[in-house]
Structures are given as C-alpha cells and as structure tokens.
Motif scaffolding. Sequence first.
Motif, PDB file in Angstrom:
ATOM      1  N   GLU A  89       0.818  -1.213   0.000  1.00 46.01           N
ATOM      2  CA  GLU A  89       0.000   0.000   0.000  1.00 46.01           C
ATOM      3  C   GLU A  89       0.854   1.266   0.000  1.00 46.01           C
ATOM      4  N   MET A  90       1.512   1.586   1.106  1.00 44.63           N
ATOM      5  CA  MET A  90       2.401   2.745   1.157  1.00 44.63           C
ATOM      6  C   MET A  90       3.793   2.264   1.553  1.00 44.63           C
ATOM      7  N   ASP A  91       4.743   2.358   0.606  1.00 42.59           N
ATOM      8  CA  ASP A  91       6.093   1.890   0.937  1.00 42.59           C
ATOM      9  C   ASP A  91       6.821   2.914   1.812  1.00 42.59           C
ATOM     10  N   GLY A  92       7.994   2.523   2.322  1.00 44.32           N
ATOM     11  CA  GLY A  92       8.721   3.378   3.251  1.00 44.32           C
ATOM     12  C   GLY A  92       9.185   4.678   2.632  1.00 44.32           C
ATOM     13  N   PHE A  93       9.539   4.666   1.333  1.00 42.78           N
ATOM     14  CA  PHE A  93       9.995   5.884   0.673  1.00 42.78           C
ATOM     15  C   PHE A  93       8.874   6.919   0.629  1.00 42.78           C
ATOM     16  N   THR A  94       7.669   6.472   0.243  1.00 41.02           N
ATOM     17  CA  THR A  94       6.515   7.373   0.196  1.00 41.02           C
ATOM     18  C   THR A  94       6.173   7.879   1.588  1.00 41.02           C
TER      19      THR A  94
END
Length: 335
Positions: free
Chosen positions: A66-71
Amino acid sequence: MIKPGCWTVAPRILIVDDEKTIRLILRRILHKDGYQVIEANNGEQCLEICQKQLADMVLLDAMMPEMDGFTCCAKLHQLLGENSPPVLMITVLDDQASVDLAFQVGATDYITKPIHWAVLRQRVRRLLQTQWAMRELRRQIEKERMLSEKLEKANQELERLASLDSLTMIANRRNFEKFIESEWKRSYKNGLPLSIIMCDVDFFKAYNDTYGHQAGDTCLKKIADLIVQNVNRSPDLVARYGGEEFVVVLPETDLQGAVYVAEKICKSIKDAAIVHQGSKISNCVTVSCGVATRTSLSWNTDSNSQPSDLIKEADSALYEAKSQGRNRVYSYSIN
C-alpha cells in the motif's frame, strides 16, 4: 544502554514494519537497551503517530504494501518539516538508486537486511544522540531569542550540525549536494574548471567481516582524516558520500591538479598501514579513486549538462579504477 545525561526519559522509537516477527525482534532488542517502543504495521499508522509527536525516531521498513517506506518518509517530511523525527530506513535494497532515493525523501540513514544487530544498535544510539543535541540547541535558541547575537551563533551551530556526517565529522551527503550545485553554477558563470574525486575503500565489507563494525567505524574516521589532510585549500570540500565512499570537490582545478590530489590521497592512506588481512590486493587498507573534470572549454559546448553528469562520470571512473585492480586513480575529462 542509553547514554546518561542526555534524555531525561527513555527515547521513544517507532518501529514501522508490516512483518510482525521483525517488529517483535526489534522491540526486544530496543527494550533491552532501555528504549520505549511504539509499533506501526503500515505507513498510515506511522504518519498518525508522528503527527502526535509520540516518536523520537523512526525505524522504517522500505518495502511495505500500500504505502512503501519511501513514500511514507516523504509524506512525513511534508507534514512535519523540521519537526520530523530522524528516520533510519531498513531495506533489502542495496543498489545505488535505492540509497539515493532514501536520502532524497528525507531518511537520515539506512541499513540493509539481513540486519546486523550490533550495527543497528550503534546507528540508533548515534541518531538519538544527534537528535538530543539538536533539540537542546533549539531549546537554547528559543530561550535566547531576544539576544540577536547569541541567536545568530546558535543558528550557525545548528546549521553546522545538520551538515556534518555524525561518524566522521566531515560534510555529509546533503551538504555535498548543496555545495556541488553552487560550485557548478559559479564555475559555469565564470568559465572555470571544476573537478570531483570519488573515493571507495577497497574490500571494506571484508574489513568489517574480519575486524568487526566498530573497528570499521574507526577505520572510516581515520580515512576521512587522511583525505582532509591531503585537501589543503579552503574552497575545497571533503564529504562522506555514503557507506565507505567519500567525495572531494575541487573548484577551479583542472584534471591534472585533481589527479595529483587523488594520487596523494591513495598514497597517504596506503602509507598509514592500517592492517587489512581481508584485502585481496594488499595487507593494509587501500582506496580506489575516480576523477572527473568539467574543463573551462566545455561550458560553451554542453550548456545543458547538470552536476549529476559530473558525478556519474566520476563514478564511472571509480568503477574503472576498481576494474583495473583497485588501489589506483582513473580519470575522466569532459571536454
């Protein structure tokens, strides 16, 4: 253990990882060192917790659904700006593009999986000590806000802390990127040469495997000192580029001058005779250097180039130096 005299209460560390097992292992290790631990299993929970200012630092997994660490890291800085807690990115990705992206979105540091637990503990402790120093400095700035002279001095110190690599105390990657951008524009405007040197410690992973990561940190500090000793002009910049890589920016320096400096660096590090039994080319620590130069003539022929082009050429030259046997200098001039 937590260093006494810094935090009045145990720092709160937010673990963000979709894998429950990883969170459990991290929580046990951090609890053992005396830290408070908060957990989140996705990026949205991380943002909610940080907006409530409940975390002193974040251990953030890069690869999450869903939401990766970079985002997540980028959104965290968009929401909180300077009030964002430091982020230690944990990733299975060790390619240069992923490292660049981690710094670009605002990560303070990164560590790769499988995690070396001793290294993790050292980096957590170092980031928290820096965070405490930054908070104390901000508190002092606020306290003395009516005293303009002291306020200016404190602001300068805050800027200095933010621009230094916490291990080697030379310029950090962000400082380098600001500096090369500024020098690029100045060199282009005045038609002056500009050179950079990329330095990489030969077989540094083998050094860590042989002597341990604490010895590896000591080695990197020594190498940083030796590089600085061989870069004598005040306009020049020595920075830690990442891991065991260093970069030197030499304004108003042609290819011949830059190669001379790079060769001095290589020789002084080898002459220091830092024992390295894990090296495949020497019994002591050595470095490989790649040199790239933008000449005074080239500004008129390639006006659309960017600082990143010069960095890529230096990186390519470094690759050639390593391909040709390491412990040497390879140069590239953009005409």
